[in-house]
Design a protein around this motif. Structure first.
Motif, PDB file in Angstrom:
ATOM      1  N   GLU A 288       4.439  -8.161 -16.563  1.00  0.00           N
ATOM      2  CA  GLU A 288       3.912  -7.538 -15.272  1.00  0.00           C
ATOM      3  C   GLU A 288       3.662  -8.882 -14.357  1.00  0.00           C
ATOM      4  OE1 GLU A 288      -0.492  -7.474 -16.822  1.00  0.00           O
ATOM      5  OE2 GLU A 288       0.157  -5.734 -18.287  1.00  0.00           O
ATOM      6  N   LEU A 289       3.844  -9.435 -13.125  1.00  0.00           N
ATOM      7  CA  LEU A 289       3.950 -10.368 -12.447  1.00  0.00           C
ATOM      8  C   LEU A 289       2.244 -11.251 -12.172  1.00  0.00           C
ATOM      9  CD1 LEU A 289       6.726  -9.076 -10.183  1.00  0.00           C
ATOM     10  CD2 LEU A 289       6.535 -11.366 -12.366  1.00  0.00           C
ATOM     11  N   PRO A 290       2.233 -12.068 -12.430  1.00  0.00           N
ATOM     12  CA  PRO A 290       0.946 -12.267 -11.862  1.00  0.00           C
ATOM     13  C   PRO A 290       0.606 -11.661 -10.258  1.00  0.00           C
ATOM     14  CG  PRO A 290       2.349 -14.280 -11.526  1.00  0.00           C
ATOM     15  CD  PRO A 290       3.355 -13.101 -11.743  1.00  0.00           C
ATOM     16  N   SER A 291      -1.088 -11.989 -10.444  1.00  0.00           N
ATOM     17  CA  SER A 291      -2.187 -11.083  -9.514  1.00  0.00           C
ATOM     18  C   SER A 291      -1.261 -11.483  -8.070  1.00  0.00           C
ATOM     19  CB  SER A 291      -3.162 -10.941  -9.778  1.00  0.00           C
ATOM     20  OG  SER A 291      -4.336 -12.043  -9.592  1.00  0.00           O
ATOM     21  N   VAL A 292      -1.835 -10.782  -7.164  1.00  0.00           N
ATOM     22  CA  VAL A 292      -1.601 -11.699  -6.003  1.00  0.00           C
ATOM     23  C   VAL A 292      -2.398 -12.955  -5.691  1.00  0.00           C
ATOM     24  CG1 VAL A 292      -2.079 -11.211  -3.285  1.00  0.00           C
ATOM     25  CG2 VAL A 292      -1.144  -9.219  -4.802  1.00  0.00           C
ATOM     26  N   ARG A 293      -3.866 -12.895  -5.675  1.00  0.00           N
ATOM     27  CA  ARG A 293      -4.748 -13.844  -5.949  1.00  0.00           C
ATOM     28  C   ARG A 293      -3.672 -15.036  -7.220  1.00  0.00           C
ATOM     29  NH1 ARG A 293      -9.524 -13.742  -4.353  1.00  0.00           N
ATOM     30  NH2 ARG A 293      -9.254 -12.106  -3.364  1.00  0.00           N
ATOM     31  N   GLN A 294      -3.455 -14.476  -8.206  1.00  0.00           N
ATOM     32  CA  GLN A 294      -3.264 -15.852  -9.111  1.00  0.00           C
ATOM     33  C   GLN A 294      -2.203 -16.383  -8.469  1.00  0.00           C
ATOM     34  OE1 GLN A 294      -2.432 -13.237 -12.391  1.00  0.00           O
ATOM     35  NE2 GLN A 294      -4.531 -14.639 -13.461  1.00  0.00           N
ATOM     36  N   LEU A 295      -1.338 -15.912  -7.878  1.00  0.00           N
ATOM     37  CA  LEU A 295       0.082 -16.224  -7.404  1.00  0.00           C
ATOM     38  C   LEU A 295      -0.313 -17.080  -6.137  1.00  0.00           C
ATOM     39  CD1 LEU A 295       3.212 -16.923  -7.994  1.00  0.00           C
ATOM     40  CD2 LEU A 295       3.651 -14.440  -7.364  1.00  0.00           C
ATOM     41  N   GLY A 296      -0.679 -16.452  -5.375  1.00  0.00           N
ATOM     42  CA  GLY A 296      -0.779 -16.836  -4.171  1.00  0.00           C
ATOM     43  C   GLY A 296      -2.233 -18.641  -4.217  1.00  0.00           C
ATOM     44  N   GLY A 297      -2.843 -18.380  -4.818  1.00  0.00           N
ATOM     45  CA  GLY A 297      -3.873 -19.329  -5.728  1.00  0.00           C
ATOM     46  C   GLY A 297      -2.939 -20.631  -5.924  1.00  0.00           C
ATOM     47  N   ASP A 298      -2.191 -20.637  -6.803  1.00  0.00           N
ATOM     48  CA  ASP A 298      -0.706 -21.846  -7.211  1.00  0.00           C
ATOM     49  C   ASP A 298      -0.217 -22.008  -6.232  1.00  0.00           C
ATOM     50  OD1 ASP A 298      -2.858 -20.916 -10.000  1.00  0.00           O
ATOM     51  OD2 ASP A 298      -1.033 -20.458 -10.998  1.00  0.00           O
ATOM     52  N   ILE A 299       0.452 -21.029  -5.742  1.00  0.00           N
ATOM     53  CA  ILE A 299       1.014 -21.557  -5.120  1.00  0.00           C
ATOM     54  C   ILE A 299       0.896 -22.623  -3.220  1.00  0.00           C
ATOM     55  CG2 ILE A 299       3.809 -21.659  -3.071  1.00  0.00           C
ATOM     56  CD1 ILE A 299       3.924 -18.605  -4.869  1.00  0.00           C
ATOM     57  N   GLY A 300      -0.755 -22.162  -3.525  1.00  0.00           N
ATOM     58  CA  GLY A 300      -1.413 -23.220  -2.046  1.00  0.00           C
ATOM     59  C   GLY A 300      -1.452 -21.902  -1.177  1.00  0.00           C
ATOM     60  N   ILE A 301      -0.846 -20.930  -0.865  1.00  0.00           N
ATOM     61  CA  ILE A 301      -1.105 -19.872  -0.156  1.00  0.00           C
ATOM     62  C   ILE A 301      -1.572 -18.647   0.536  1.00  0.00           C
ATOM     63  CG2 ILE A 301       1.707 -20.548   0.378  1.00  0.00           C
ATOM     64  CD1 ILE A 301       2.534 -17.762  -1.344  1.00  0.00           C
ATOM     65  N   ASN A 302      -1.455 -18.087   1.525  1.00  0.00           N
ATOM     66  CA  ASN A 302      -2.090 -17.307   1.606  1.00  0.00           C
ATOM     67  C   ASN A 302      -2.169 -15.638   1.045  1.00  0.00           C
ATOM     68  OD1 ASN A 302      -3.555 -14.282   3.002  1.00  0.00           O
ATOM     69  ND2 ASN A 302      -3.793 -16.515   4.721  1.00  0.00           N
ATOM     70  N   LEU A 303      -2.609 -15.062   0.849  1.00  0.00           N
ATOM     71  CA  LEU A 303      -2.490 -14.035  -0.763  1.00  0.00           C
ATOM     72  C   LEU A 303      -1.770 -12.618   0.909  1.00  0.00           C
ATOM     73  CD1 LEU A 303      -6.149 -13.498  -2.003  1.00  0.00           C
ATOM     74  CD2 LEU A 303      -4.444 -14.773  -2.623  1.00  0.00           C
ATOM     75  N   HIS A 304      -1.717 -12.970   1.905  1.00  0.00           N
ATOM     76  CA  HIS A 304      -0.728 -11.789   2.380  1.00  0.00           C
ATOM     77  C   HIS A 304       0.680 -11.972   2.353  1.00  0.00           C
ATOM     78  CE1 HIS A 304      -4.845 -10.953   4.577  1.00  0.00           C
ATOM     79  NE2 HIS A 304      -5.117 -11.665   5.191  1.00  0.00           N
ATOM     80  N   THR A 305       0.648 -13.541   2.361  1.00  0.00           N
ATOM     81  CA  THR A 305       2.574 -13.672   1.944  1.00  0.00           C
ATOM     82  C   THR A 305       2.688 -13.079   0.378  1.00  0.00           C
ATOM     83  OG1 THR A 305       1.347 -15.600   3.156  1.00  0.00           O
ATOM     84  CG2 THR A 305       4.095 -15.697   2.155  1.00  0.00           C
ATOM     85  N   VAL A 306       2.299 -13.477  -0.226  1.00  0.00           N
ATOM     86  CA  VAL A 306       2.269 -12.759  -1.710  1.00  0.00           C
ATOM     87  C   VAL A 306       2.198 -11.117  -1.884  1.00  0.00           C
ATOM     88  CG1 VAL A 306       1.999 -12.835  -4.037  1.00  0.00           C
ATOM     89  CG2 VAL A 306       1.233 -14.901  -2.864  1.00  0.00           C
ATOM     90  N   ASN A 307       1.567 -10.479  -1.060  1.00  0.00           N
ATOM     91  CA  ASN A 307       1.425  -8.708  -0.979  1.00  0.00           C
ATOM     92  C   ASN A 307       2.772  -8.845   0.064  1.00  0.00           C
ATOM     93  OD1 ASN A 307      -0.135  -7.192  -1.517  1.00  0.00           O
ATOM     94  ND2 ASN A 307      -1.809  -7.715  -0.589  1.00  0.00           N
ATOM     95  N   LYS A 308       2.595  -9.626   0.771  1.00  0.00           N
ATOM     96  CA  LYS A 308       4.355  -8.999   1.377  1.00  0.00           C
ATOM     97  C   LYS A 308       5.416  -8.732   0.502  1.00  0.00           C
ATOM     98  CE  LYS A 308       5.767 -10.434   6.083  1.00  0.00           C
ATOM     99  NZ  LYS A 308       6.771 -11.060   7.604  1.00  0.00           N
ATOM    100  N   THR A 309       5.641 -10.112  -0.001  1.00  0.00           N
ATOM    101  CA  THR A 309       6.623  -9.939  -0.566  1.00  0.00           C
ATOM    102  C   THR A 309       6.942  -9.527  -1.852  1.00  0.00           C
ATOM    103  OG1 THR A 309       6.654 -12.420  -0.411  1.00  0.00           O
ATOM    104  CG2 THR A 309       7.666 -11.359  -2.594  1.00  0.00           C
ATOM    105  N   TYR A 310       5.207  -8.160  -2.583  1.00  0.00           N
ATOM    106  CA  TYR A 310       5.777  -7.775  -3.678  1.00  0.00           C
ATOM    107  C   TYR A 310       5.386  -5.956  -3.179  1.00  0.00           C
ATOM    108  CZ  TYR A 310       3.505 -10.538  -7.599  1.00  0.00           C
ATOM    109  OH  TYR A 310       3.213 -11.547  -8.153  1.00  0.00           O
ATOM    110  N   ASN A 311       4.663  -5.405  -1.861  1.00  0.00           N
ATOM    111  CA  ASN A 311       5.657  -4.406  -0.945  1.00  0.00           C
ATOM    112  C   ASN A 311       6.867  -4.318  -0.445  1.00  0.00           C
ATOM    113  OD1 ASN A 311       2.909  -3.811  -1.085  1.00  0.00           O
ATOM    114  ND2 ASN A 311       2.469  -4.584   0.895  1.00  0.00           N
ATOM    115  N   ILE A 312       7.062  -5.592  -0.213  1.00  0.00           N
ATOM    116  CA  ILE A 312       9.344  -6.071   0.071  1.00  0.00           C
ATOM    117  C   ILE A 312       9.600  -5.715  -1.839  1.00  0.00           C
ATOM    118  CG2 ILE A 312      11.034  -6.736   0.281  1.00  0.00           C
ATOM    119  CD1 ILE A 312       9.324  -7.932   2.420  1.00  0.00           C
ATOM    120  N   LEU A 313       9.258  -5.727  -2.261  1.00  0.00           N
ATOM    121  CA  LEU A 313      10.356  -5.999  -3.441  1.00  0.00           C
ATOM    122  C   LEU A 313       9.837  -4.043  -4.264  1.00  0.00           C
ATOM    123  CD1 LEU A 313       9.766  -8.983  -4.920  1.00  0.00           C
ATOM    124  CD2 LEU A 313      11.389  -7.866  -4.304  1.00  0.00           C
TER     125      LEU A 313
END
Lengths: 371, 129
Positions: free
Chosen positions: B35-60
């Motif tokens: 399991e990967l971190p949730s979009v919220r967790q990963l976005g928060g930890d890196i310090g970026i927008n949630l949409h950015t993480v969402n985009k990566t996850y959707n592409i993958l």
């Protein structure tokens, strides 16, 4: 008269603790932060930096101690609750101004030395930590069952003793143990203390939860070691929260037993509560100094310190003397404080802004309501 | 695994994330089914927008690396995607360009293959662990 003197002395000690905390601040903050300003870690040993830290300490003593004496005398001679309440805020204000002065000096030094051009642009995070922070980074939530059990005992005591209560229930005692406040008997009076205990538990649980959710901040210089330290740091503080809550709940239960007339020895209670306060305060000081912010001051056994990557230069995201985090692009709500130990909110998020001003709203409402 | 995001890189953050996750899968740092971190967790930890993480996850997800479960969030698939015809075309195009660019810069065939070999060897070594 005697009680008044004790109150003022108690206030003086509180202010003195604030001053001591201010003096210790550079020692517990992350090693690469100089009064809110990020400095390359290897530059922290230079004479310029050491002089700033020394100057800060000297000036704080020179300003802080006379101010402490003046404020204590004032609140002793002016018998006014407002003055009393405000004194702490005024003193905090003085300390903050001192901090801001040295924050400015640190910024100037950073620019003068060209260290502002050295900052890295890389952030490193661990996916496992990000995913399993609940299991990995804090002691188990199940420990909260202990303070909850104490609350249950207190509530059961209140309910069983309710029929035996006199019409006027004592709710406050002076230092000698004489009752100086009563309330009329009602089920609410009987449950007042358990309700307060529930409120305390909620406040500390929320703090624990915020800590759990707070942003992962590891040093790209040495990610593995930094991560380990951060986990030790979080585990220790979450345990501290639970121990503190348990102690407070036990103390309130004893207080409840006094209201209910089961226990009457004020002296023992005073000694007991004094010890509990002592443990809570000293515990937080020891943890802060030994672990440092984010666990940065912990020394691991097999740690190599040779990598020279610089931590990301995020000074611009920290406003007001680098104390308030404002970053609308960051989706995290809770982040490590820049100075001292603990967490703060990201006011770049609406909820973060709300949480930041909430205490001020509460204070204003209290000042308006309680005249 | 440790993710390293460079905020000054020319490469967008979502692409940096995507590549590192793919590399993490190939080295075994990210396990199949993990399991990967949730979009919220990963976005928060890196310090970026949630949409950015969402985009990566959707592409993958579209590439066949992830499944996104409503309850459990993003997980690495139990079976990795195959090299489809579309992928082979893309690979050839990319290599065509990279080899040309390398040749222009004086890297000959042996050197180029050596570099390729080195990376492949590294993966099999780390994958065996």
């Amino acid at each position: 008269m005697g009680e008044r003197l004790i109150m003022v002395l108690f206030n003086t000690i509180t202010l003195l603790i604030l001053l001591i905390m201010q003096l210790f601040m550079p020692k517990i903050t992350r090693k690469n932060i100089l009064f809110g300003v990020k400095i390359p870690e290897e530059k922290m040993n230079t004479d310029e930096v050491k002089n700033i830290v020394k100057g800060f300490k000297r000036e704080n003593l020179m300003v802080g101690i006379p101010a402490l004496i003046i404020i204590s005398l004032l609140i002793y001679y002016i018998d006014n609750t407002y003055v009393f309440t405000l004194s702490t805020f005024i003193y905090l204000g003085i300390l903050f101004l001192e901090y801001v002065r040295w924050n400015k000096k640190s910024k100037e030094l950073k620019q003068e030395k060209g260290w502002d051009k050295l900052g890295g642009k890389v952030v490193v995070i661990d996916t496992k930590f990000s995913r399993d922070r609940g299991k990995l980074s804090t002691v188990s939530q199940k420990w909260f069952l202990i303070p909850v059990m104490v609350i249950i005992i207190s509530t059961v005591l209140s309910l069983t003793m309710y029929p035996t209560l006199p019409d006027k229930v004592p709710t406050h005692w002076d230092f000698e143990g004489n009752v100086d406040a009563y309330m009329n008997k009602s089920i609410f009076t009987a449950l007042l203390m358990p309700l307060t205990q529930v409120l305390m538990a909620v406040i500390i649980y929320v703090s624990y939860y915020f800590m759990l959710r707070s942003k992962q901040q590891i040093n790209p210089n040495n990610p593995e070691a930094s991560l380990k330290k951060n986990i030790i740091f979080r585990k220790a503080w979450s345990a501290y929260f639970i121990v503190t809550l348990t102690l407070i709940e036990v103390m309130f239960t004893v207080l409840n037993m006094m209201t209910l007339g089961i226990f009457r020895n004020m002296k023992i209670f005073n000694i007991f509560s004094f010890i509990i306060y002592g443990v809570i305060i000293i515990g937080s000081i020891v943890l802060s100094i030994v672990l440092g912010q984010g666990g940065d001051r912990i020394k691991l056994k097999d740690e190599d310190d040779n990598s020279k990557a610089y931590d990301i230069d995020d000074d611009k995201l920290w406003k007001l003397g680098n104390t308030i985090y404002y970053n609308p692009d960051d989706s995290s709500l809770f982040v490590e404080k820049r100075i001292g130990v603990g967490w703060t909110v990201n006011v770049g998020r609406p909820l973060g802004m709300f949480l930041m001003i909430l205490p001020f709203i509460v204070i204003v409402i209290r000042l308006v309501l309680v005249r | 695994m440790l993710l390293k995001i460079d905020f000054e890189s020319e490469m967008p953050i979502y692409e940096q994330l995507r590549r590192q996750i793919i590399i993490g899968i190939s080295t075994g740092e990210l396990e199949l089914g993990e399991e990967l971190p949730s979009v919220r967790q990963l976005g928060g930890d890196i310090g970026i927008n949630l949409h950015t993480v969402n985009k990566t996850y959707n592409i993958l997800k579209n590439e066949g690396y992830l499944i996104i479960d409503r309850r459990r969030g993003a997980m690495i698939k139990d079976s990795l995607p195959e090299a489809s015809e579309e992928y082979m075309n893309m690979l050839e195009n990319e290599l065509d360009y990279l080899i040309s660019d390398s040749k222009n810069r004086g890297i000959d065939k042996d050197d180029f293959l050596k570099i390729c070999g080195r990376f492949y060897d590294k993966l099999t070594r780390e994958g065996d662990r």
